[in-house]
Write a protein that holds these residues in place. Structure first.
Motif, PDB file in Angstrom:
ATOM      1  N   THR A  62       0.733  -1.139   0.002  1.00 47.45           N
ATOM      2  CA  THR A  62       0.054   0.043  -0.006  1.00 47.45           C
ATOM      3  C   THR A  62       0.720   1.338  -0.136  1.00 47.45           C
ATOM      4  O   THR A  62       0.211   2.245  -0.095  1.00 47.45           O
ATOM      5  CB  THR A  62      -0.910   0.027   0.983  1.00 47.45           C
ATOM      6  N   ASP A  64       1.849   2.734   2.458  1.00 45.16           N
ATOM      7  CA  ASP A  64       1.575   3.563   3.702  1.00 45.16           C
ATOM      8  C   ASP A  64       2.857   3.807   4.514  1.00 45.16           C
ATOM      9  O   ASP A  64       3.606   2.788   4.603  1.00 45.16           O
ATOM     10  CB  ASP A  64       0.381   2.904   4.647  1.00 45.16           C
ATOM     11  N   LYS A  84       3.113  15.542   3.358  1.00 44.44           N
ATOM     12  CA  LYS A  84       1.535  15.267   3.318  1.00 44.44           C
ATOM     13  C   LYS A  84       1.198  16.248   2.069  1.00 44.44           C
ATOM     14  O   LYS A  84       0.239  15.937   1.254  1.00 44.44           O
ATOM     15  CB  LYS A  84       0.972  15.791   4.533  1.00 44.44           C
ATOM     16  N   GLN A  86       2.537  17.533  -0.578  1.00 44.03           N
ATOM     17  CA  GLN A  86       3.383  17.077  -1.818  1.00 44.03           C
ATOM     18  C   GLN A  86       2.844  15.728  -2.341  1.00 44.03           C
ATOM     19  O   GLN A  86       2.916  15.436  -3.592  1.00 44.03           O
ATOM     20  CB  GLN A  86       4.631  17.387  -1.870  1.00 44.03           C
ATOM     21  N   HIS A  87       2.719  14.803  -1.421  1.00 50.57           N
ATOM     22  CA  HIS A  87       2.153  13.400  -1.563  1.00 50.57           C
ATOM     23  C   HIS A  87       0.788  12.874  -0.844  1.00 50.57           C
ATOM     24  O   HIS A  87       0.771  12.278  -0.099  1.00 50.57           O
ATOM     25  CB  HIS A  87       3.128  12.507  -1.088  1.00 50.57           C
ATOM     26  N   PRO A  88      -0.288  13.960  -1.596  1.00 53.94           N
ATOM     27  CA  PRO A  88      -1.614  13.633  -0.730  1.00 53.94           C
ATOM     28  C   PRO A  88      -2.238  12.163  -0.866  1.00 53.94           C
ATOM     29  O   PRO A  88      -3.183  11.619  -0.056  1.00 53.94           O
ATOM     30  CB  PRO A  88      -2.525  14.631  -1.336  1.00 53.94           C
ATOM     31  N   HIS A  89      -1.572  11.393  -1.935  1.00 55.28           N
ATOM     32  CA  HIS A  89      -2.245  10.033  -2.055  1.00 55.28           C
ATOM     33  C   HIS A  89      -1.619   8.968  -0.936  1.00 55.28           C
ATOM     34  O   HIS A  89      -1.713   8.033  -0.626  1.00 55.28           O
ATOM     35  CB  HIS A  89      -1.721   9.484  -3.365  1.00 55.28           C
ATOM     36  N   ARG A  90      -0.603   9.559  -0.264  1.00 52.04           N
ATOM     37  CA  ARG A  90       0.127   8.518   0.772  1.00 52.04           C
ATOM     38  C   ARG A  90      -0.350   8.591   1.886  1.00 52.04           C
ATOM     39  O   ARG A  90      -0.784   9.749   2.579  1.00 52.04           O
ATOM     40  CB  ARG A  90       1.791   8.889   0.700  1.00 52.04           C
ATOM     41  N   SER A  91      -0.780   7.569   2.741  1.00 57.92           N
ATOM     42  CA  SER A  91      -1.052   7.600   4.090  1.00 57.92           C
ATOM     43  C   SER A  91       0.179   7.646   5.016  1.00 57.92           C
ATOM     44  O   SER A  91       1.025   6.904   4.891  1.00 57.92           O
ATOM     45  CB  SER A  91      -1.938   6.415   4.254  1.00 57.92           C
TER      46      SER A  91
END
Length: 125
Positions: A62, A64, A84, A86-91
């Protein structure tokens, strides 16, 4: 003319009653030397500093991220806000040794409060 700069004695196009609030005498002196074509602190310029970040733990499938923190410094906070954004798709979840610790001696904001305010998941170790 000194060092190629014109010394007009004027700091800007404002009237004397509207003189800029210089941070120090050096800024005032240089502004007087370069002349009225230069405005004092007239604009904000945005910039980005490119850095790399190696998360403590990354999920194999994932992607994450889990970051493990004892201390949560101002540099860490700046980094995590940027990651967060610059990489909003990463949890991203930050695991704190003590989430109730304050950001500084004079702050009432805890590590957990800061994460909540900035939309970053956290938990206690």
């Amino acid at each position: 003319m000194r060092n190629g700069w014109v010394n007009t004695g004027r700091t800007n196009n404002k009237k004397a009653s509207q003189m800029p609030d210089y941070k120090n005498k050096l800024e005032e002196r240089v502004h007087k030397q370069v002349g009225p074509d230069y405005q004092y602190e007239a604009e904000w310029i945005t910039y980005t500093i490119q850095k790399r970040y190696k998360p403590d733990l990354t999920h194999k499938t994932t992607a994450d991220i889990i970051e493990i923190k004892g201390r949560f410094t101002a540099e860490d906070r700046t980094k995590h806000k940027a990651v967060k954004q610059q990489h909003p798709h990463r949890s991203i979840t930050i695991v704190f040794q003590n989430p109730d610790a304050k950001l500084s001696k004079t702050s009432n904001t805890s590590y957990a409060d800061w994460c909540d305010k900035n939309g970053i998941a956290w938990r206690k170790a």
